[in-house]
Design a protein around this motif. Structure first.
Motif, PDB file in Angstrom:
ATOM      1  N   ALA A   1       0.831  -1.211   0.000  1.00 43.68           N
ATOM      2  CA  ALA A   1       0.000   0.000   0.000  1.00 43.68           C
ATOM      3  C   ALA A   1       0.863   1.258   0.000  1.00 43.68           C
ATOM      4  CB  ALA A   1      -0.947  -0.012   1.196  1.00 43.68           C
TER       5      ALA A   1
ATOM      6  N   TYR B   1       2.226   1.825  -3.444  1.00 43.49           N
ATOM      7  CA  TYR B   1       1.213   2.411  -4.320  1.00 43.49           C
ATOM      8  C   TYR B   1       1.204   3.936  -4.150  1.00 43.49           C
ATOM      9  CZ  TYR B   1      -3.205   3.973  -6.190  1.00 43.49           C
ATOM     10  OH  TYR B   1      -4.153   4.679  -6.890  1.00 43.49           O
TER      11      TYR B   1
ATOM     12  N   TYR C   1       0.285  -4.922  -9.086  1.00 43.00           N
ATOM     13  CA  TYR C   1      -0.996  -5.577  -9.364  1.00 43.00           C
ATOM     14  C   TYR C   1      -0.783  -6.978  -9.937  1.00 43.00           C
ATOM     15  CZ  TYR C   1      -3.338  -0.995  -9.055  1.00 43.00           C
ATOM     16  OH  TYR C   1      -3.848   0.205  -8.639  1.00 43.00           O
TER      17      TYR C   1
ATOM     18  N   ASP D   1      -9.286  -2.272 -10.987  1.00 47.82           N
ATOM     19  CA  ASP D   1      -9.223  -1.101 -10.114  1.00 47.82           C
ATOM     20  C   ASP D   1     -10.435  -0.227 -10.404  1.00 47.82           C
ATOM     21  OD1 ASP D   1      -8.432   1.400  -8.788  1.00 47.82           O
ATOM     22  OD2 ASP D   1      -6.453   0.482  -8.679  1.00 47.82           O
TER      23      ASP D   1
ATOM     24  N   TYR E   1      -9.828   2.543   0.570  1.00 47.61           N
ATOM     25  CA  TYR E   1      -9.496   1.522  -0.416  1.00 47.61           C
ATOM     26  C   TYR E   1      -9.995   0.190   0.140  1.00 47.61           C
ATOM     27  CZ  TYR E   1      -6.165   4.936  -2.321  1.00 47.61           C
ATOM     28  OH  TYR E   1      -5.576   6.046  -2.865  1.00 47.61           O
TER      29      TYR E   1
ATOM     30  N   ASP F   1      -9.687  -3.496  -0.567  1.00 44.57           N
ATOM     31  CA  ASP F   1      -8.727  -4.258  -1.359  1.00 44.57           C
ATOM     32  C   ASP F   1      -8.853  -5.758  -1.182  1.00 44.57           C
ATOM     33  OD1 ASP F   1      -7.363  -1.982  -2.375  1.00 44.57           O
ATOM     34  OD2 ASP F   1      -6.112  -1.872  -0.579  1.00 44.57           O
TER      35      ASP F   1
ATOM     36  N   TYR G   1      -6.082  -8.859  -1.942  1.00 43.10           N
ATOM     37  CA  TYR G   1      -4.664  -9.077  -2.227  1.00 43.10           C
ATOM     38  C   TYR G   1      -4.439 -10.553  -2.540  1.00 43.10           C
ATOM     39  CZ  TYR G   1      -4.794  -4.989   0.893  1.00 43.10           C
ATOM     40  OH  TYR G   1      -5.114  -3.803   1.504  1.00 43.10           O
TER      41      TYR G   1
ATOM     42  N   PHE H   1      -1.992  -6.335  -5.432  1.00 45.78           N
ATOM     43  CA  PHE H   1      -3.413  -6.026  -5.470  1.00 45.78           C
ATOM     44  C   PHE H   1      -4.085  -6.909  -6.517  1.00 45.78           C
ATOM     45  CE2 PHE H   1      -1.488  -1.859  -4.348  1.00 45.78           C
ATOM     46  CZ  PHE H   1      -2.074  -1.690  -3.105  1.00 45.78           C
TER      47      PHE H   1
ATOM     48  N   ARG I   1      -9.029  -3.513  -6.370  1.00 50.37           N
ATOM     49  CA  ARG I   1      -9.116  -2.299  -5.546  1.00 50.37           C
ATOM     50  C   ARG I   1     -10.420  -1.593  -5.883  1.00 50.37           C
ATOM     51  NH1 ARG I   1      -4.293   1.338  -3.872  1.00 50.37           N
ATOM     52  NH2 ARG I   1      -5.027   0.578  -1.862  1.00 50.37           N
TER      53      ARG I   1
END
Length: 166
Positions: free
Chosen positions: A17, A20, A36, A42, A113, A115, A117, A126, A129
């Motif tokens: 994170a 990102y 990703y 996303d 967010y 998420d 994973y 990711f 998202r």
């Protein structure tokens, strides 16, 4: 999964994170592409919804127009289940963007967010998202002097691979 393995996984996901945020704020599309899974999606509110690789393309097209970008992670809850995990990040995002009339807008958001994973090739990435906006404010802003990234000290002073520009 042992408690130690859970803690290690959570720390690696938290670093994901943070990377990102660094990728967007330092305008590093190559870094973002490494974060990703190949099949990741996303969804960024009303801004973008689709494959993650196309989201990075979208971001790269925006980078020249973002005078400043700052993503600040607050809370990050993570649940790990083997090689999959899910989490929720509360964050503050601040951007300085063109207003379309030669001026600048301060674009401030309180975001979450949501998420999913997945660990692939021995790295957490990711898989999905979804960004929600709990609060968003846009108002006129004074421009910054110069390009804030023109003399970026983090690329010259921090020499480990973690901080390298890809």
């Amino acid at each position: 999964m042992s408690t130690l393995d859970q803690l290690i996984a959570k720390d690696e996901i938290r670093e994901l994170a943070l990377l990102y945020s660094r990728g967007v704020d330092r305008k590093d599309g190559k870094l973002l592409r490494t974060l990703y899974t190949a099949d990741a999606t996303d969804t960024h509110g009303d801004t973008f919804d689709g494959p993650a690789n196309e989201y990075v393309d979208f971001l790269e097209s925006c980078f020249p127009y973002m005078r400043y970008s700052g993503h600040h992670i607050c809370n990050h809850l993570i649940s790990v289940n083997g090689k999959e995990a899910e989490g929720e990040i509360y964050a503050l995002a601040w951007h300085l963007i063109p207003d379309g009339s030669g001026g600048w807008l301060e674009d401030f958001m309180c975001v979450r967010y949501i998420d999913q994973y997945r660990k692939e090739e021995d790295r957490w990435r990711f898989a999905k998202r979804v960004v929600t906006y709990d609060l968003r404010s846009r108002k006129p802003a004074d421009p910054l002097n110069g390009d804030p990234l023109s003399h970026e000290p983090s690329y010259t002073m921090l020499t480990s691979q973690l901080f390298a520009r890809l």
